[in-house]
Design a protein around this motif. Sequence first.
Motif, PDB file in Angstrom:
ATOM      1  N   HIS A  35       0.836  -1.203   0.000  1.00  0.00           N
ATOM      2  CA  HIS A  35       0.000   0.000   0.000  1.00  0.00           C
ATOM      3  C   HIS A  35       0.871   1.254   0.000  1.00  0.00           C
ATOM      4  CE1 HIS A  35      -2.746   3.041   1.820  1.00  0.00           C
ATOM      5  NE2 HIS A  35      -3.573   2.498   0.940  1.00  0.00           N
ATOM      6  N   GLN A  36       1.894   1.273   0.849  1.00  0.00           N
ATOM      7  CA  GLN A  36       2.813   2.417   0.909  1.00  0.00           C
ATOM      8  C   GLN A  36       3.535   2.615  -0.424  1.00  0.00           C
ATOM      9  OE1 GLN A  36       5.355   1.400   4.184  1.00  0.00           O
ATOM     10  NE2 GLN A  36       4.073   2.452   5.692  1.00  0.00           N
ATOM     11  N   ALA A  37       3.824   1.515  -1.107  1.00  0.00           N
ATOM     12  CA  ALA A  37       4.520   1.595  -2.389  1.00  0.00           C
ATOM     13  C   ALA A  37       3.594   2.045  -3.519  1.00  0.00           C
ATOM     14  CB  ALA A  37       5.138   0.231  -2.730  1.00  0.00           C
ATOM     15  N   GLY A  38       2.305   2.166  -3.221  1.00  0.00           N
ATOM     16  CA  GLY A  38       1.353   2.628  -4.225  1.00  0.00           C
ATOM     17  C   GLY A  38       0.950   1.577  -5.232  1.00  0.00           C
ATOM     18  N   LEU A  39       1.105   0.302  -4.879  1.00  0.00           N
ATOM     19  CA  LEU A  39       0.707  -0.757  -5.805  1.00  0.00           C
ATOM     20  C   LEU A  39      -0.811  -0.777  -5.952  1.00  0.00           C
ATOM     21  CD1 LEU A  39       3.229  -3.527  -4.739  1.00  0.00           C
ATOM     22  CD2 LEU A  39       3.330  -2.009  -6.706  1.00  0.00           C
ATOM     23  N   ALA A  40      -1.280  -1.289  -7.068  1.00  0.00           N
ATOM     24  CA  ALA A  40      -2.693  -1.216  -7.427  1.00  0.00           C
ATOM     25  C   ALA A  40      -3.614  -1.864  -6.398  1.00  0.00           C
ATOM     26  CB  ALA A  40      -2.912  -1.855  -8.797  1.00  0.00           C
ATOM     27  N   ALA A  76      -1.180  -7.447  -8.120  1.00  0.00           N
ATOM     28  CA  ALA A  76      -0.987  -7.289  -9.566  1.00  0.00           C
ATOM     29  C   ALA A  76      -0.803  -5.814  -9.878  1.00  0.00           C
ATOM     30  CB  ALA A  76      -2.178  -7.853 -10.332  1.00  0.00           C
ATOM     31  N   ASP A  77       0.160  -5.529 -10.729  1.00  0.00           N
ATOM     32  CA  ASP A  77       0.417  -4.148 -11.135  1.00  0.00           C
ATOM     33  C   ASP A  77       1.322  -4.166 -12.356  1.00  0.00           C
ATOM     34  OD1 ASP A  77       0.667  -1.320 -11.200  1.00  0.00           O
ATOM     35  OD2 ASP A  77       0.633  -1.227  -9.028  1.00  0.00           O
ATOM     36  N   GLU A  78       1.700  -2.979 -12.816  1.00  0.00           N
ATOM     37  CA  GLU A  78       2.614  -2.867 -13.948  1.00  0.00           C
ATOM     38  C   GLU A  78       3.934  -3.542 -13.610  1.00  0.00           C
ATOM     39  OE1 GLU A  78       2.967   1.321 -14.431  1.00  0.00           O
ATOM     40  OE2 GLU A  78       0.921   1.549 -15.170  1.00  0.00           O
ATOM     41  N   ILE A  82       5.981  -3.807  -9.863  1.00  0.00           N
ATOM     42  CA  ILE A  82       6.163  -5.094  -9.160  1.00  0.00           C
ATOM     43  C   ILE A  82       7.651  -5.380  -8.986  1.00  0.00           C
ATOM     44  CG2 ILE A  82       5.915  -7.602  -9.356  1.00  0.00           C
ATOM     45  CD1 ILE A  82       3.312  -6.280  -8.507  1.00  0.00           C
ATOM     46  N   ARG A  83       8.436  -5.172 -10.031  1.00  0.00           N
ATOM     47  CA  ARG A  83       9.884  -5.437  -9.941  1.00  0.00           C
ATOM     48  C   ARG A  83      10.542  -4.522  -8.903  1.00  0.00           C
ATOM     49  NH1 ARG A  83      10.657  -9.836 -12.539  1.00  0.00           N
ATOM     50  NH2 ARG A  83       9.816 -10.086 -14.628  1.00  0.00           N
ATOM     51  N   ARG A  84      10.053  -3.297  -8.792  1.00  0.00           N
ATOM     52  CA  ARG A  84      10.582  -2.367  -7.787  1.00  0.00           C
ATOM     53  C   ARG A  84      10.221  -2.817  -6.367  1.00  0.00           C
ATOM     54  NH1 ARG A  84       9.147   2.474 -10.456  1.00  0.00           N
ATOM     55  NH2 ARG A  84       7.212   2.460  -9.302  1.00  0.00           N
TER      56      ARG A  84
END
Length: 116
Positions: A35-40, A76-78, A82-84
């Motif tokens: 969530h902090q990383a802004g993932l979808a 799931a995300d771009e 995800i790699r980051r």
Amino acid sequence: MMRLIDRALRLTVFIEECDTWRHRPLVAEIVHRAHQAGLAGASVFRGVEGYGASTVIHAYRLLSVKQDLPLAIVIADEEERIRRFLPTVKELVTEGLVIVEEVEVVRVGQTHADAV
């Protein structure tokens, strides 16, 4: 309304319910970091029975005080996002299984972004 967004990556982290990180449930730490990383988005699924590398079978037992069920955290995300996030997962998960796979993302219905 259904629309194909794009190809993305799905990150699935398999851990056990009793796993912790610094005295906090590991599952909560992973979801909060995502969530902090802004993932979808992230979803957690609790298994009713399973085993991993330890070959110990974990299952729901009605009379058991301690439940150590398998958990799957799915994000799931771009691909780039995800790699980051993967180094964070590697930092947190000392025992478990991490799977990264390419998926197609299809949105169904109105999203929060569409409503704004």
